[in-house]
Design an enzyme around this catalytic site. Structure first.
Site, PDB file in Angstrom:
ATOM      1  N   ALA A  20       0.873  -1.163   0.000  1.00  0.00           N
ATOM      2  CA  ALA A  20       0.000   0.000   0.000  1.00  0.00           C
ATOM      3  C   ALA A  20       0.911   1.213   0.000  1.00  0.00           C
ATOM      4  O   ALA A  20       2.091   1.089   0.262  1.00  0.00           O
ATOM      5  CB  ALA A  20      -0.885   0.002   1.231  1.00  0.00           C
ATOM      6  N   CYS A  21       0.411   2.384  -0.329  1.00  0.00           N
ATOM      7  CA  CYS A  21       1.351   3.465  -0.568  1.00  0.00           C
ATOM      8  C   CYS A  21       0.702   4.832  -0.583  1.00  0.00           C
ATOM      9  O   CYS A  21      -0.509   4.963  -0.595  1.00  0.00           O
ATOM     10  CB  CYS A  21       2.014   3.282  -1.930  1.00  0.00           C
ATOM     11  SG  CYS A  21       2.647   1.644  -2.202  1.00  0.00           S
ATOM     12  N   GLY A  22       1.577   5.846  -0.619  1.00  0.00           N
ATOM     13  CA  GLY A  22       1.138   7.213  -0.845  1.00  0.00           C
ATOM     14  C   GLY A  22       1.786   7.754  -2.103  1.00  0.00           C
ATOM     15  O   GLY A  22       2.945   7.460  -2.388  1.00  0.00           O
ATOM     16  N   HIS A 190       6.589   8.837  -4.463  1.00  0.00           N
ATOM     17  CA  HIS A 190       5.951   7.633  -3.921  1.00  0.00           C
ATOM     18  C   HIS A 190       6.560   7.233  -2.591  1.00  0.00           C
ATOM     19  O   HIS A 190       7.783   7.237  -2.434  1.00  0.00           O
ATOM     20  CB  HIS A 190       6.146   6.485  -4.925  1.00  0.00           C
ATOM     21  CG  HIS A 190       5.415   5.238  -4.555  1.00  0.00           C
ATOM     22  ND1 HIS A 190       6.004   4.199  -3.866  1.00  0.00           N
ATOM     23  CD2 HIS A 190       4.147   4.856  -4.783  1.00  0.00           C
ATOM     24  CE1 HIS A 190       5.112   3.228  -3.687  1.00  0.00           C
ATOM     25  NE2 HIS A 190       3.976   3.598  -4.239  1.00  0.00           N
ATOM     26  N   ASN A 217      -0.382   2.780  -5.948  1.00  0.00           N
ATOM     27  CA  ASN A 217      -0.885   2.340  -4.662  1.00  0.00           C
ATOM     28  C   ASN A 217      -1.922   1.284  -4.949  1.00  0.00           C
ATOM     29  O   ASN A 217      -2.972   1.588  -5.501  1.00  0.00           O
ATOM     30  CB  ASN A 217      -1.515   3.520  -3.910  1.00  0.00           C
ATOM     31  CG  ASN A 217      -2.255   3.061  -2.667  1.00  0.00           C
ATOM     32  OD1 ASN A 217      -2.048   1.953  -2.188  1.00  0.00           O
ATOM     33  ND2 ASN A 217      -3.124   3.908  -2.152  1.00  0.00           N
TER      34      ASN A 217
END
Lengths: 371, 500
Positions: A20-22, A190, A217
């Site tokens: 998962a990510c920003g 990212h 993401n």
């Protein structure tokens, strides 16, 4: 040897790592230069969307001096790999310049591999011998290096752009690579939250091939078939992560099949049949039907929000039922796309408009003129 | 010496306390087990355990049980082998059987497990979100070209003739002659209601079913029974049947007693003559001959898709590649568990390879040659449940065909005596008094119920996988794991073992 084998010290097995990510991205459609510090500032706000196991950036317009050269960013885990790799480069490319990528070692970034960049173009006689264009040649070369040269990974291969990534929090990665020293018309960033194993530098985002850089993401639940589909067209998915299929799909659909970006997005996040069936315009319906029938294996299914940088801009896209956050904003000629509105407001406190793009609806920012 | 050394397989017992002597059992048994002499008597040697009598006895007075007769155990000479020898020593014939391979070969489907989402990506609730099963069959181009036109985009590629199915499940070919007209009617009605297709099998198409042509694939087999221009053009596609999973390399034989007036006129052969399908097509002795027939059929039908049905034999991947290159639009793989109305037991039980493995290697072969877009793959012969459907699709099938499951929905008990023509359930018979037992409207409803139930289950599986379109499962072996398969089989299937 498969790619993962060289990196056994980084990996416990060859399975994919869900993450998962920003994300955050900004472009000046007028081509005004934006400092690398801006995107770092934006990423700081969504620090908690990453967990320090991967961060990265792509900047466009950062190498004007070598705008016509492919800028290869390569990481070397293995000194022998560097020699073997440089031999390959020398054989296939006219290397204009070769240098260390400037870094500033600091807290939060450890265990850096050797990082070098090469500005180069394919040797004309090599192109003639294979009867292929320079882009295809570079794709093949990058894939060859990444799958055969021990401990060596080309992580950026576009023109007048560069990818900078590492294991660490995004803002630390940005400072490590001295991004405030660069300026470009478009930046994407990212922060990664992998749910498995220590990160590997090459596994951080953006993923890149030629000018395409993808920050992502999500988890591509259709990865297995997307990968096998791409393999049919000569793409080797070697990075054991689902994000690379996104980069390759864009490359194939837009560069090789010549689809307009908007149309490619309708392949990746296809409209539902229930909506296609009731489209009023028969031409539009026929197109959507054909896209789904022909490109069914290119449908990217599962939760995702991506920002994809390309040579003339960036596009933000959500999966077809919007299972991951994505927000966009405009201010004058600037387009912002991010996982969170806060990351936009941090660098643009009063945008003209802020909105949440609908599922499957691309947001595209493109240069109006030349830079 | 006793005329028949083969002892009864089943025992039929009538509880005369309960029996009201209504004689329904004597009427219902297609095999003539029951007689009435003051009270019901049963000739157990004729019983095939089709349960018709049991189901229709109003007093529940009949029980059918396996004959407990003891045989001295022998691990090599099991009872079935001994019986086979007695039968052949007596009649010197090939032993016939019906339905699919019943030996306990490894069932690969039962060693594959499906993935689901937890935490890192959300599963999707099919009751709340769209869940797409729509499937297209046929050759498609490698790419789409578009041109810009007043602000929008316009398609500049001809996609060609493809078949739209609302679900990735179709009914497999079962010929009129081997099954009754009411089976064909049930299948046609159900296919229409489900938005899918049935397949005529090799016996032609009865004129009464012409109105259902949009939901029918017409077959052209080695006997060419019932093949004429109007027939070929009635369906949405034409299938060349090269082989059948239950009898690879073997022709067909529908005995003359099953060729009544209606079957005769549909098959275009005289009443009472045997319908013999040659083992090969006598105009296909090689792959280039197949190409000629494919294009002859395309010319005859205005370029409708042509499917080629083959049994899954050892070299199936290379054969499939040849079929794709010969111009077929669909390859129909019939696994070694596929059903039949009649096959020599030795062939049914020992020839061919499992569908699952054939499917995996065919899909991979076509991909490695970059021609997977040229053809759609139908997987059939051993699809028993929606789980099998999902696994077949994940291995690479575009759609599956179901035959045996459809017949079971219509009442078939898998007694495997289809070749006798005595089917008490009105399925594999041409005897009018038996055929009349199967009401096509009832049959269609049962089939629709079954396939709708499978569709619901399939949607639930897709939702658990976190995808909302069946194409995201298609060929997505990443979402399968093997359990209890040997390493080589796992590698051939191109799946990971559970835990990886």
């Amino acid at each position: 040897m498969a790619f993962g084998d060289q990196y056994s010290r980084w990996r416990v097995d060859r399975s994919r790592v869900p993450a998962a990510c920003g994300l955050s991205g900004v472009i000046s459609e007028d081509g005004a230069m934006i400092g690398g510090d801006v995107i770092i500032e934006s990423m700081k706000v969504i620090h908690d969307r990453g967990n320090g196991l991967g961060g990265g950036f792509a900047g466009y317009g950062i190498y004007p001096r070598y705008r016509d050269h492919y800028a290869l960013h390569i990481m070397f885990e293995d000194p022998g790999g560097r020699a073997a790799c440089e031999e390959l480069l020398e054989a296939d490319l006219q290397v204009q310049e070769s240098e260390e990528i400037p870094t500033r070692p600091g807290p939060g970034i450890e265990d850096a591999p050797e990082l070098r960049r090469y500005f180069a173009v394919p040797r004309p006689e090599k192109l003639a011998a294979l009867a292929i264009g320079p882009d295809d040649f570079m794709v093949q070369l990058v894939m060859r290096i990444n799958t055969t040269v021990p401990g060596t990974f080309v992580f950026s291969s576009g023109k007048n752009m560069g990818v900078f990534k590492a294991v660490g929090f995004a803002e630390d990665v940005g400072e490590f690579y001295r991004l405030p020293d660069y300026s470009g018309y478009c930046w994407i960033g990212h922060g990664r939250f992998p749910t498995n194993t220590p990160g590997w530098w090459g596994g951080a985002h953006p993923f890149n091939i030629l000018d395409w850089a993808v920050v992502h993401n999500g988890e591509i639940s259709s990865y297995g078939i997307n990968k096998r589909y791409l393999e049919m067209f000569g793409y080797e998915c070697t990075l054991l992560t689902d994000t690379e299929v996104m980069a390759y799909l864009f490359d194939m659909l837009v560069r090789k099949h010549g689809l307009p970006l908007e149309v490619a997005c309708r392949v990746l996040a296809a409209p539902f049949w229930k909506d296609i069936d009731i489209e009023d315009d028969p031409a539009s319906r026929a197109l959507d039907e054909a896209l789904r029938v022909v490109y069914s294996s290119a449908l990217v299914n599962g939760p995702f929000a991506v920002i994809v940088g390309f040579s003339r801009g960036m596009v933000g896209l959500n999966d077809r039922i919007k299972l991951r956050p994505l927000v966009a904003a405009v201010k004058d000629d600037l387009l912002y796309i991010s996982s969170e509105e806060s990351a936009i407001r941090q660098i643009c406190p009063r945008p003209d408009r802020v909105w949440a793009p609908n599922a499957g609806q691309p947001v595209i920012g493109e240069l109006k003129g030349d830079v | 010496m006793a005329g028949n050394m083969v002892t009864s397989e089943f025992l039929v017992q009538v509880d005369h306390e309960r029996c009201r002597k209504c004689k329904r059992c004597t009427l219902n048994c297609g095999f003539g087990v029951f007689d009435f002499k003051d009270r019901v008597t049963a000739d157990t040697s004729k019983c095939v355990a089709c349960h018709r009598c049991v189901v229709f006895c109003p007093e529940e007075a009949i029980t059918v049980a396996r004959n407990p007769l003891a045989f001295r155990e022998h691990s090599s000479w099991d009872v079935d082998r001994r019986k086979a020898i007695w039968k052949q020593a007596q009649d010197s014939g090939m032993l016939l059987t019906g339905m699919g391979n019943d030996l306990p070969w490894l069932n690969v489907f039962d060693h594959l497990l499906i993935d689901a989402c937890q935490v890192t990506n959300p599963s999707i609730d099919p009751l709340r979100e769209p869940m797409e099963l729509r499937t297209y069959l046929g050759r498609r181009p490698d790419r789409v070209e578009v041109e810009r036109s007043d602000g929008g985009f316009k398609l500049d590629t001809e996609v060609g003739n493809i078949i739209k199915l609302d679900i990735p499940i179709m009914f497999s070919g079962m010929s009129y002659g081997s099954v009754s007209i009411n089976v064909h009617k049930s299948l046609a009605l159900a296919a229409q209601r489900l938005g899918t297709v049935m397949n005529t099998g090799e016996g032609g198409l009865h004129e009464e079913l012409y109105p259902y042509g949009d939901h029918i694939i017409v077959q052209c087999a080695s006997g060419r029974f019932g093949v004429h221009s109007e027939y070929l053009n009635k369906g949405v596609a034409v299938e060349i049947k090269v082989g059948q999973g239950a009898k690879p390399g073997i022709g067909g034989h529908l005995p003359g007693e099953k060729i009544g007036r209606e079957v005769s006129s549909t098959r275009m052969i005289p009443v009472g003559t045997d319908a013999l399908s040659p083992a090969p097509h006598h105009d296909i002795y090689s792959i280039e001959d197949l190409r000629q027939l494919i294009y002859a059929l395309k010319e005859a039908t205005g370029y409708k898709p042509v499917s080629v049905k083959i049994a899954t034999v050892h070299n199936v991947a290379a054969i499939a590649s040849g079929i794709a290159r010969a111009g077929a639009d669909i390859i129909y793989l019939d696994g070694f568990r596929g059903g039949t109305g009649a096959s020599p037991a030795v062939v049914r039980d020992h020839v061919g390879i499992p569908l699952e493995i054939a499917l995996a290697v065919v899909d991979q072969q076509l991909r490695s040659e970059g021609i997977r877009n040229w053809v759609s793959i139908i997987a059939a012969g051993g699809i028993r449940s929606s789980a099998d459907v999902a696994k077949a699709i994940a291995l690479g099938a575009d759609a599956v065909g179901v035959g045996t499951a459809a017949l079971i929905a219509l009442g078939c008990r898998l007694c495997q005596k289809c070749y006798t023509g005595n089917c008490s359930w009105g399925i594999a018979t041409q005897r009018p008094e038996l055929v009349g037992r199967l009401d096509p409207d009832w049959g269609a409803e049962r089939l629709v119920n079954l396939i709708n139930a499978w569709s619901l289950e399939l949607k639930e599986i897709l939702g658990a996988l976190g995808v909302n379109a069946v194409e995201s499962l298609r060929g997505n072996r990443e979402r399968l794991r093997s359990l209890g398969l040997d390493e080589m089989t796992t590698e051939i299937l191109d799946v990971k073992p559970a835990g990886r």
